[in-house]
Design a protein around this motif. Structure first.
Motif: not given
Length: 622
Positions: A211-212, A239-240, A245-252, A261-265
């Motif tokens: 989102n920013g 979410n996905a 700044r797309a979410h990684q991994p690209p899935n729910l 992975t999400r925490h790391g991103q």
């Protein structure tokens, strides 16, 4: 023969001594015993990992092949200790396994005197704590700990033997090498009986990566005007989302690897890294660290049914929740206050005679069913049921006891960090079923405890809504209340906007009109703004609490634009916002009985920078 036996005994003793030392180093890393001693499947079998690490033929990582991939962090300040965190790994990528140690324990071949199979050796990390600015001197606390892929190469240690309410520097290094982490800065808490005149907090919630940009973190960190950072939840989102700044991994998110992975991103954001490096954090989770609108038996996206179980790849509600919780404790500088309670995050920080900071979990611990996007009519029918609880009986009883204990010990203020709006706020669509208004009896029990026991000086903090709300804390329909003077209130609520999550998707003038409607529709609501992203500075003194709201006109780029929106004061013993509220004037949103005089910005299309030009109307797209 005797010499051979003696040699074997010496060798056996050496192996035993090495195993004991290794186990001690593993146990020094708190992530090996988190989040629950009672549930071995959720933690790490330290003896098994220790035996694996002793296999002959193991290959150690070369220090030059390792790095501190996500900076450093600290949190959960106690008077004599602090939690320190880092991650040291051969790659920024998270470990893909969903279990701790797969397969049987490696076998020892007595003929060749080697273990069958070879794994990389554990990574040894030293840590040191120094007096502020004394990095070149002797450390005053130090230790070593191991990390492995079992815990995603994270390191979390407790530095003990520290002095209260004192600022320190700290640093990690790979054992026996010159590879060092960035230098961190942290601060311990005052002792419970100390005479403390002032403590400052920077308060955040809802940091949504796609989102920013996380400008709010960086702006507050660079001002360097607070003792501690507080995060009230939605530190990550599950979410996905796509985009720049797309979410990684690209899935729910469902698996342990997903959540890691999400925490790391999120920890790659430079403003988050800066804030984590230089301040001790006090955190709690909201729902998106696990799943949107979660409750004890499911969430809006996964409702503990056979259909959803099959649809979501065979991950049950409990499995998903445990994956999220484990990743959270691996990646956050947080203590597990009770390792026999694997979902407990609620805890209290006593900070001298000034305040008790009480942290709640109104989302994941034992919450009754909530709004799931399809059952709102049902929630409306049951919102007043006495059996409904946001916290479960265990936490709820603990909460009331903490409030009483705080008052009895003479703490001047009770600061309650929770996730969701406490005040009864009517939106244009009615009451929400997902905040305290969906659990009326639980809120009434809380207010009754405060009023009946004459517990005053209460400040509730909230996030979640992505908007700013400031209210007197009132038991409406039970206690007389005057919105103009605040008489009848038992405290205040400061609910902040998001770091980057979407608020009102409308131009600023329309957002202000919405705010005017909401203030007019809710007698206890004194100020509302839904336009800006930002944070709250909370300054707690013996005679008052001051809340300064800041906002950024845009999170579409990384920038340092930081506007003062409104300032509020609560005087000791008054249990309401000081009048005139906000001094009679704010720079955004709508203020009851006051005026809005916004600072205007214009965009210079030649330099693409914002300029302050006056106090007229403005329109800014975020």
């Amino acid at each position: 023969m005797r010499s051979q036996i003696a040699a074997r005994l010496v060798a056996a003793f050496a192996v035993l001594l090495q195993a004991t030392t290794v186990a001690g180093a593993f146990e020094g890393n708190l992530n090996y015993v988190s989040p629950s001693r009672r549930h071995p499947s959720l933690g790490i079998n330290i003896p098994q990992v220790s035996r694996r690490s002793l296999k002959r033929g193991n290959v150690a990582y070369a220090p030059e092949d390792l790095s501190f991939t996500h900076g450093v962090a600290s949190g959960d300040p106690y008077p004599d200790s602090i939690i320190l965190w880092t991650r040291v790994a051969p790659s920024t990528e998270s470990d893909a396994s969903n279990v701790t140690v797969e397969g049987p324990v490696p076998l020892y071949n007595h003929d060749t005197e080697v273990y069958i199979g070879a794994d990389p050796s554990p990574i040894c990390v030293d840590w040191d704590v120094f007096p502020e600015g004394g990095l070149n001197g002797s450390s005053i606390a130090s230790g070593s700990a191991y990390t492995t892929s079992d815990i995603d190469f994270t390191v979390k240690v407790e530095a003990t033997g520290l002095q209260p309410f004192t600022t320190y520097n700290y640093q990690f290094s790979i054992c026996g090498s010159d590879v060092k982490s960035p230098v961190g800065r942290t601060k311990t808490a005052p002792t419970a009986d100390a005479d403390v005149s002032e403590v400052k907090f920077a308060v955040f919630s809802c940091s949504n990566y796609p989102n920013g940009y996380f400008n709010a973190y960086g702006n507050a960190a660079r001002k360097d005007n607070q003792d501690y950072f507080v995060h009230l939840g939605d530190y990550i989102y599950e979410n996905a989302a796509q985009g720049e700044r797309a979410h990684q991994p690209p899935n729910l998110l469902f698996t342990l690897y997903d959540y890691r992975t999400r925490h790391g991103q999120y920890r790659t954001d430079p403003d988050l890294q800066l804030a984590s490096q230089n301040f001790a954090w006090i955190t709690t989770w909201d729902d998106h660290e696990v799943s949107n609108n979660g409750y004890r038996d499911g969430s809006s996206a996964l409702n503990n049914t056979e259909d959803s179980f099959l649809k979501d790849g065979g991950v049950s509600v409990d499995q998903r929740k445990m994956n999220a919780v484990r990743a959270y404790f691996e990646w956050m500088p947080i203590r597990q206050v009770d390792l026999d309670d694997n979902l407990r995050i609620w805890r209290t920080f006593q900070m001298g005679n000034l305040l008790d900071f009480i942290v709640l979990d109104t989302r994941n611990y034992d919450r009754s069913i909530t709004s799931l996007d399809w059952n709102d009519d049902y929630i409306d029918l049951i919102r007043d049921d006495a059996s409904r609880s946001l916290m479960g009986s265990h936490q709820e009883n603990w909460f009331y006891k903490e409030l009483s204990k705080s008052s009895d010990r003479g703490a001047a203020w009770r600061i309650i960090g929770n996730q969701i709006l406490f005040s009864r706020i009517y939106e244009s669509y009615g009451l929400s079923g997902d905040n305290w208004s969906g659990y009326t009896a639980n809120r009434n029990r809380t207010l009754k405890h405060l009023y009946d026991n004459n517990i005053g000086n209460n400040v509730f903090l909230a996030g979640d809504s992505h908007q700013n709300w400031v209210s007197d804390l009132v038991w409406l329909d039970e206690k007389e209340y005057d919105p103009e003077t605040g008489e009848g209130s038992i405290g205040v609520e400061f609910a902040g906007t998001a770091v980057s999550s979407t608020g009102q998707d409308s131009p600023i003038l329309e957002a202000r009109e919405e705010a005017e409607y909401r203030v007019g529709n809710n007698s206890e609501l004194q100020w509302q703004d839904g336009y800006y992203r930002g944070y709250i500075y909370l300054t707690v003194r013996q005679d008052s609490v001051q809340a300064q709201f800041y906002g950024s006109p845009s999170v579409a780029s990384r920038n340092s634009w930081d506007l003062p929106l409104a300032n509020f004061t609560v005087n000791n013993g008054e249990n309401r916002l000081a009048r005139p509220v906000a001094g009679g004037s704010v720079e955004a949103g709508a203020l009851r009985g006051g005026e809005t005089t916004p600072t205007n910005l214009t965009l210079n299309t030649d330099t693409w920078e914002w300029d302050i030009v006056g106090y007229d109307q403005m329109y800014i797209e975020t």
